[in-house]
Design an enzyme around this catalytic site. Sequence first.
Site, short mmCIF file in Angstrom:
data_model
loop_
_atom_site.label_atom_id
_atom_site.label_comp_id
_atom_site.label_asym_id
_atom_site.label_seq_id
_atom_site.Cartn_x
_atom_site.Cartn_y
_atom_site.Cartn_z
N THR A 111 0.83 -1.20 0.00
CA THR A 111 0.00 0.00 0.00
C THR A 111 0.87 1.25 0.00
O THR A 111 2.03 1.22 0.42
CB THR A 111 -0.97 0.03 1.20
OG1 THR A 111 -0.22 0.26 2.41
CG2 THR A 111 -1.73 -1.29 1.32
N ALA B 181 2.16 2.85 -2.59
CA ALA B 181 3.33 2.43 -3.36
C ALA B 181 3.71 3.37 -4.49
O ALA B 181 4.60 3.05 -5.28
CB ALA B 181 3.08 1.03 -3.93
N SER B 182 3.08 4.52 -4.60
CA SER B 182 3.36 5.39 -5.75
C SER B 182 4.68 6.14 -5.62
O SER B 182 5.21 6.64 -6.61
CB SER B 182 2.22 6.39 -5.96
OG SER B 182 2.09 7.26 -4.86
N ILE C 261 9.10 5.06 0.21
CA ILE C 261 9.41 3.71 0.68
C ILE C 261 8.56 2.67 -0.05
O ILE C 261 9.05 1.59 -0.41
CB ILE C 261 9.19 3.62 2.20
CG1 ILE C 261 10.26 4.47 2.93
CG2 ILE C 261 9.27 2.17 2.67
CD1 ILE C 261 10.02 4.60 4.42
N GLY C 262 7.29 2.99 -0.31
CA GLY C 262 6.43 2.04 -0.99
C GLY C 262 6.92 1.71 -2.39
O GLY C 262 6.95 0.54 -2.80
N SER D 26 7.21 4.32 12.50
CA SER D 26 8.15 5.43 12.71
C SER D 26 8.72 5.35 14.12
O SER D 26 8.07 4.86 15.05
CB SER D 26 7.42 6.76 12.54
OG SER D 26 8.19 7.85 13.02
N TYR E 12 0.56 12.18 14.79
CA TYR E 12 1.37 11.22 14.01
C TYR E 12 2.02 10.20 14.93
O TYR E 12 2.01 8.99 14.66
CB TYR E 12 2.42 11.97 13.20
CG TYR E 12 3.29 11.08 12.35
CD1 TYR E 12 2.81 10.51 11.18
CD2 TYR E 12 4.61 10.80 12.73
CE1 TYR E 12 3.61 9.70 10.40
CE2 TYR E 12 5.42 9.99 11.96
CZ TYR E 12 4.92 9.44 10.79
OH TYR E 12 5.73 8.62 10.02
#
Length: 244
Positions: A9, A11-12, A15-16, A141, A154
């Site tokens: 997920t 992924a555009s 890291i993805g 994180s 966050y």
Amino acid sequence: MTAKYAVITGASRGIGAAAAEKFAREGWNLCLTCIRSRERLEALSRRLHREFGITCLPFVGDMGNEADVQECFRLVQERFGKLDALINNAGISRTGLMTDMSLSQWEELMRTNVTSVFLCSRQAVPRMLGQGFGAIVNVSSVWGCVGASCEAAYSASKGAVNAFTMALGKELAPSGIRVNAVACGAIDTDMNACFTEREKAALAEEIPAGRFGLPSEAAELIFSLCSQSPYLTGQVIRLDGGWI
């Protein structure tokens, strides 16, 4: 070789996208998701198919929305018929004082960072149970471990992901399904584009390794957690250059 299949997920980019390239390079077939960057995701999917000969299924939808997640995994089942790994990478950040955050901003962040992990895992686990194996990796994180000033929401979302990882790892260990999290430090992605070059340099000086991490380094760790060490589960592994 037995074909391998994964869902990644968010992924555009970042890291993805780096994880997608690593898995594709290793011959895995992929379903890649994003919420709005259709052109970027489809271009990445075409390139990975062309360069590595894998099947790559792009899906544009909100992984914090139950209907979208159900449709995504329906297509995965239809096209792949099995699922070896789920990488829950979709996430957003928001900086600022907690008192300045609206309820809608809080809910959007929690839906994207936490609810998506729950919904995707809930779809993936029954498929993995039927196989007797599988791996889930949640991208988290270091702020979920220690908290960060001006990133209370966050930090809370990633703390929830870390706790979810440890609990689900225990729950699924008897079934041969591993669940781990990668708690990233300062990684050189678009999420850190809010910092000036001067601010980035000052931050790098705080990190014992002396630099930001690379998306490719996160991707290598994610892949290893899906393909190696069957006894390693329920862990939150920090990838931060010794920072925290």
